[in-house]
Motif scaffolding. Structure first.
Motif, mmCIF file in Angstrom:
data_model
loop_
_atom_site.group_PDB
_atom_site.id
_atom_site.type_symbol
_atom_site.label_atom_id
_atom_site.label_comp_id
_atom_site.label_asym_id
_atom_site.label_seq_id
_atom_site.Cartn_x
_atom_site.Cartn_y
_atom_site.Cartn_z
ATOM 1 N N SER A 1 0.837 -1.194 0.000
ATOM 2 C CA SER A 1 0.000 0.000 0.000
ATOM 3 C C SER A 1 0.875 1.248 0.000
ATOM 4 N N ALA A 2 0.347 2.315 -0.588
ATOM 5 C CA ALA A 2 1.012 3.618 -0.734
ATOM 6 C C ALA A 2 2.089 3.612 -1.820
ATOM 7 N N MET A 3 2.278 2.479 -2.487
ATOM 8 C CA MET A 3 3.243 2.421 -3.597
ATOM 9 C C MET A 3 2.627 3.087 -4.830
ATOM 10 N N PRO A 4 3.399 3.825 -5.615
ATOM 11 C CA PRO A 4 2.872 4.408 -6.850
ATOM 12 C C PRO A 4 2.328 3.332 -7.787
ATOM 13 N N ILE A 5 1.171 3.585 -8.361
ATOM 14 C CA ILE A 5 0.552 2.628 -9.282
ATOM 15 C C ILE A 5 1.500 2.296 -10.438
#
Length: 371
Positions: free
Chosen positions: A41-45
């Motif tokens: 989570s919170a990782m760039p798409i």
């Protein structure tokens, strides 16, 4: 992820991402299949796509997630004497004394069956002597697993696990420890408390206790009616809508910051008005769990517009957030960009350091105090 798979069974077993569809969006949540590729989570798409090109990206449906969260909460309220709602999908249950009557293991199994039967959602749980061990053990048996750590077996359970699996150890701390050869929780527990304190400050002492399986934090009973609110009685009764709107923005922004400071989400926004004749009216709206200002402000304005229908002078304005649950807004902004999320973080950081009045929306001070 479980709700999405429940709605569409064809998604089961596939790498799923919940988040914005554009390259500048971020991952709000991901399935266990996606995590195997290093996605979190919170990782760039954009990065998540590179790590797993076949990942299926879903916008997310907070209305459904909130509905299922409330459903499971109702099941807990009906069956458990004392529980804590730690997040939208995480609960701690106090089973003290249950072994004398029903049996903790049997009770937990029966409760799991009921949640699955009534909601259709998978359930993972761990029985342990404290919240720390329960959380770590539950993470080890996800998805849909169960585990029991006997009293006295806390340290041996933690020993072989990576230090990164201990709550409170982020990427930077994990890097510091691993660089010093501290890779497992056992190694961490063997380091003298004083040495860890010198190395990591107060956090080092706390980590030493966790590494040794020590946690005295109590179950915090769930109370649906907890609220964060503020209200203002004006020096002079007013009908100036520009002024009232500015005050509503200022007040909503203030308690919105308090909501995030406490790491909580709200599921209901209430607006209160008191007219010059002392008649008091309130109106509320149930919303998907959030603590993002742009959603809270829009909701507050919507409720105010529906509530204020007499066109009489107003002497008091109030706003209240209820149905609070622990949570972090970063994983709720499905369509927001990384820049917007960083902006929220920066604004809150400045407010915490210098005071919440240092940064406010211009509309919150617009309109002066004209009546």
């Amino acid at each position: 992820m479980s709700v999405e798979c429940l709605k569409n069974s064809s998604l089961k077993g596939k790498p799923l991402l919940v988040g914005g569809s554009g390259d500048r969006g971020v991952v709000a949540a991901c399935s266990y299949e996606a995590r195997k590729f290093g996605i979190h989570s919170a990782m760039p798409i954009k990065l998540a796509r590179r790590l797993c090109p076949e990942a299926i990206i879903i916008r997310g449906d907070m209305e459904s997630y909130s509905k299922y969260s409330r459903l499971v909460t109702e099941i807990m309220q009906d069956n458990v004497p004392l529980f804590e709602k730690a997040s939208i999908d995480e609960f701690y249950i106090d089973l003290s004394g249950m072994d004398k009557f029903f049996g903790c293991s049997l009770f937990a199994r029966e409760l799991k069956k009921r949640v699955i039967k009534e909601s259709g959602l998978p359930v993972s749980y761990a029985l342990a002597s404290n919240k720390l061990i329960s959380k770590v053990a539950t993470n080890e048996v996800k998805p849909n697993g169960q585990l029991e750590i006997a009293f006295g077996g806390e340290k041996s359970f933690l020993a072989p696990l990576s230090v990164s699996k201990l709550p409170g150890i982020g990427k930077e701390t994990a890097y510091k420890l691993i660089r010093r050869g501290v890779e497992t929780i056992k190694t961490l527990s063997d380091i003298p408390m004083e040495m860890l304190g010198t190395m990591l400050g107060k956090n080092g002492i706390d980590l030493w206790r966790k590494a040794n399986g020590l946690d005295e934090s109590p179950i915090i009973p769930y109370r649906e009616q907890k609220s964060i609110s503020t209200e203002q009685t004006f020096e002079t009764d007013t009908i100036n809508l520009g002024f009232l709107h500015a005050q509503l923005v200022r007040m909503t922004e203030s308690i919105g910051f308090e909501l995030r400071r406490q790491d909580k989400l709200t599921g209901c926004v209430t607006v209160k008005l008191r007219y010059s004749n002392f008649d008091t009216v309130v109106k509320q709206k149930t919303i998907d769990y959030t603590n993002a200002d742009h959603i809270l402000l829009a909701t507050a304005q919507e409720v105010f517009d529906k509530l204020y229908d007499r066109r009489m002078l107003i002497r008091l304005l109030g706003i209240r957030f209820t149905r609070l649950v622990p949570g972090n807004y970063q994983i709720k902004l499905y369509e927001d960009t990384q820049e917007i999320i960083r902006l929220y973080q920066s604004i809150d950081s400045i407010k915490r350091r210098y005071g919440e009045q240092l940064l406010v929306r211009a509309v919150g001070v617009k309109g002066g105090y004209g009546k």
